[in-house]
Design an enzyme around this catalytic site. Sequence first.
Site, PDB file in Angstrom:
ATOM      1  N   CYS A  97       8.705  71.669   1.493  1.00 13.00           N
ATOM      2  CA  CYS A  97       7.849  71.725   2.689  1.00 13.00           C
ATOM      3  C   CYS A  97       6.864  72.892   2.649  1.00 13.00           C
ATOM      4  O   CYS A  97       5.831  72.867   3.315  1.00 13.00           O
ATOM      5  CB  CYS A  97       8.699  71.806   3.948  1.00 13.00           C
ATOM      6  SG  CYS A  97       9.728  70.347   4.154  1.00 13.00           S
ATOM      7  N   HIS A 246       4.155  73.466   9.956  1.00 10.01           N
ATOM      8  CA  HIS A 246       4.826  72.378   9.273  1.00 10.01           C
ATOM      9  C   HIS A 246       5.376  71.389  10.306  1.00 10.01           C
ATOM     10  O   HIS A 246       5.959  71.782  11.313  1.00 10.01           O
ATOM     11  CB  HIS A 246       5.964  72.917   8.390  1.00 10.01           C
ATOM     12  CG  HIS A 246       6.666  71.817   7.688  1.00 10.01           C
ATOM     13  ND1 HIS A 246       5.990  70.931   6.891  1.00 10.01           N
ATOM     14  CD2 HIS A 246       7.950  71.417   7.698  1.00 10.01           C
ATOM     15  CE1 HIS A 246       6.842  70.045   6.419  1.00 10.01           C
ATOM     16  NE2 HIS A 246       8.038  70.307   6.895  1.00 10.01           N
ATOM     17  N   ASN A 276       7.521  63.796   8.913  1.00 14.96           N
ATOM     18  CA  ASN A 276       7.455  64.949   8.005  1.00 14.96           C
ATOM     19  C   ASN A 276       6.967  64.490   6.636  1.00 14.96           C
ATOM     20  O   ASN A 276       7.665  63.755   5.942  1.00 14.96           O
ATOM     21  CB  ASN A 276       8.862  65.565   7.899  1.00 14.96           C
ATOM     22  CG  ASN A 276       8.891  66.825   7.049  1.00 14.96           C
ATOM     23  OD1 ASN A 276       7.910  67.172   6.391  1.00 14.96           O
ATOM     24  ND2 ASN A 276      10.021  67.502   7.047  1.00 14.96           N
TER      25      ASN A 276
HETATM   26  O1  UT7 Z   1      11.186  70.600   6.667  1.00 15.91           O
HETATM   27  C1  UT7 Z   1      12.515  70.722   6.922  1.00 15.91           C
HETATM   28  C2  UT7 Z   1      13.020  69.349   7.161  1.00 15.91           C
HETATM   29  N1  UT7 Z   1      14.092  69.187   8.075  1.00 15.91           N
HETATM   30  C3  UT7 Z   1      14.138  69.699   9.323  1.00 15.91           C
HETATM   31  O2  UT7 Z   1      13.338  70.441   9.786  1.00 15.91           O
HETATM   32  C4  UT7 Z   1      15.314  69.226  10.147  1.00 15.91           C
HETATM   33  C5  UT7 Z   1      15.792  70.262  11.122  1.00 15.91           C
HETATM   34  N2  UT7 Z   1      16.805  69.714  11.974  1.00 15.91           N
HETATM   35  C6  UT7 Z   1      16.534  68.805  12.951  1.00 15.91           C
HETATM   36  O3  UT7 Z   1      15.381  68.454  13.157  1.00 15.91           O
HETATM   37  C7  UT7 Z   1      17.663  68.311  13.792  1.00 15.91           C
HETATM   38  O4  UT7 Z   1      18.840  69.015  13.452  1.00 15.91           O
HETATM   39  C8  UT7 Z   1      17.900  66.780  13.635  1.00 15.91           C
HETATM   40  C9  UT7 Z   1      16.735  66.009  14.232  1.00 15.91           C
HETATM   41  C10 UT7 Z   1      18.073  66.409  12.185  1.00 15.91           C
HETATM   42  C11 UT7 Z   1      19.159  66.383  14.403  1.00 15.91           C
HETATM   43  O5  UT7 Z   1      19.052  66.738  15.752  1.00 15.91           O
HETATM   44  P1  UT7 Z   1      20.280  67.419  16.506  1.00 15.91           P
HETATM   45  O6  UT7 Z   1      19.880  67.564  17.907  1.00 15.91           O
HETATM   46  O7  UT7 Z   1      20.620  68.671  15.748  1.00 15.91           O
HETATM   47  O8  UT7 Z   1      21.383  66.301  16.410  1.00 15.91           O
HETATM   48  P2  UT7 Z   1      22.806  66.415  15.723  1.00 15.91           P
HETATM   49  O9  UT7 Z   1      22.695  66.631  14.254  1.00 15.91           O
HETATM   50  O10 UT7 Z   1      23.623  67.366  16.517  1.00 15.91           O
HETATM   51  O11 UT7 Z   1      23.357  64.944  15.931  1.00 15.91           O
HETATM   52  C12 UT7 Z   1      23.654  64.456  17.211  1.00 15.91           C
HETATM   53  C13 UT7 Z   1      24.242  63.063  17.073  1.00 15.91           C
HETATM   54  C14 UT7 Z   1      25.334  62.959  16.009  1.00 15.91           C
HETATM   55  O12 UT7 Z   1      26.324  62.118  16.515  1.00 15.91           O
HETATM   56  P3  UT7 Z   1      27.692  62.724  17.109  1.00 15.91           P
HETATM   57  O13 UT7 Z   1      28.300  63.475  15.959  1.00 15.91           O
HETATM   58  O14 UT7 Z   1      27.266  63.613  18.241  1.00 15.91           O
HETATM   59  O15 UT7 Z   1      28.441  61.501  17.506  1.00 15.91           O
HETATM   60  C15 UT7 Z   1      24.636  62.247  14.858  1.00 15.91           C
HETATM   61  O16 UT7 Z   1      25.513  61.467  14.099  1.00 15.91           O
HETATM   62  O17 UT7 Z   1      23.206  62.144  16.685  1.00 15.91           O
HETATM   63  C16 UT7 Z   1      23.676  61.365  15.584  1.00 15.91           C
HETATM   64  N3  UT7 Z   1      22.511  60.994  14.781  1.00 15.91           N
HETATM   65  C17 UT7 Z   1      21.742  59.941  15.068  1.00 15.91           C
HETATM   66  N4  UT7 Z   1      21.803  59.023  16.039  1.00 15.91           N
HETATM   67  C18 UT7 Z   1      20.858  58.070  16.065  1.00 15.91           C
HETATM   68  C19 UT7 Z   1      22.017  61.622  13.684  1.00 15.91           C
HETATM   69  N5  UT7 Z   1      20.925  60.977  13.254  1.00 15.91           N
HETATM   70  C20 UT7 Z   1      20.733  59.928  14.089  1.00 15.91           C
HETATM   71  C21 UT7 Z   1      19.767  58.916  14.162  1.00 15.91           C
HETATM   72  N6  UT7 Z   1      19.854  58.013  15.165  1.00 15.91           N
HETATM   73  N7  UT7 Z   1      18.746  58.820  13.295  1.00 15.91           N
END
Ligand code: UT7
Length: 319
Positions: A97, A246, A276
């Site tokens: 990135c 970014h 992204n």
């Molecule tokens: O350039 C660098 C690239 N990456 C980033 O910048 C990513 C940085 N991180 C993020 O943007 C966030 O951490 C995410 C968007 C990836 C995730 O958001 P979050 O608010 O941290 O959600 P989480 O990981 O705490 O997940 C919440 C729930 C989980 O379910 P449980 O365990 O609470 O039952 C996940 O399994 O959401 C679930 N989940 C989804 N649900 C529907 C994860 N991905 C998805 C999805 N659709 N695509």
Amino acid sequence: MVTNDDLAELMDTSHDWIVQRTGIHERRWVDPETSTSDLGLEAANAAIADAGIDPSEIDMIVFATLSPDHEFPGAACFLQAKLDLPGIPAMDVRQQCTGFVYALSTADAMIRAGNADTVLVVGAEVHSKGLDQTTAGRDVTVLFGDGAGALVVQSTEVGDARHDAHVWDTRLHADGSFAEALWLPAPGMAYERFISEEHFEEGLNYPQMDGRTVFVNAVKRMPETVEEILSENGVTTDDIDLFVFHQANMRIIESVAHRLGIPEEKVVNTIDHTANTTAATLPICLDEARDRGKLEPGMLVVGAAFGSGFTWGSMLLRW
Ligand code: UT7
């Protein structure tokens, strides 16, 4: 164009989840015949036409990508052949990135050292072909899109840094102790065999991400490097006309803007329709800013990126 609803047909996700957590509504995926260097070529041709130069003036290519056409040689060599510019140096920058900031910094350093006059800097990614398009990969797959952008960087006399168009400064950072927080484990030479059945069985051929750790570090490192590049050059956020960050998650961008105390209208975001695009993100933002009338000659621009590595960095441009 691939909407969130399109993804919901492939995996257990929803438009509402994706929009609430990321701000992404849609992304672009290439057709199966298109490679990363093909996308890079389109962006390069547009940048060359825009700069009004003859392609023969280009004396170096720097290509930022984490998704090259092949493991080797680099995408820059494939692009060079497509541009029919044999003989000039062509190199890949694999800083994910932050790739475009590293690539621009390299181009700037080569020009300042007198080793190049006109450098084509490209950021291009084809993510779609390498993502797990099932529920197992949903946390990563919904975040990424394909795209490309390019800049032509030329040597210039800078009389007054406060007025003359140039790359004013760049700042680069990395912390490899987080290398496995966002990575593509396989294939690789770290294993007994570069590629094996176990890699596929364990899903190691798909990107793995500790989303929370990436998030926490992104919202810390991007404001930090913006403050660093501004203070090192004696400018403040008030002097900046345009901020480009970014585009990984709208919540990250809002947090960074909040920490820096900058007004929304000075920030250009594309994430809702691009998702992204990794190393292509910043040149796409600059291009869209120009199209929207938010970027004009003479403006002072600061850009920052953060991602896998971890790598992060910033760029200060007098446009
Ligand atoms: O350039 C660098 C690239 N990456 C980033 O910048 C990513 C940085 N991180 C993020 O943007 C966030 O951490 C995410 C968007 C990836 C995730 O958001 P979050 O608010 O941290 O959600 P989480 O990981 O705490 O997940 C919440 C729930 C989980 O379910 P449980 O365990 O609470 O039952 C996940 O399994 O959401 C679930 N989940 C989804 N649900 C529907 C994860 N991905 C998805 C999805 N659709 N695509």
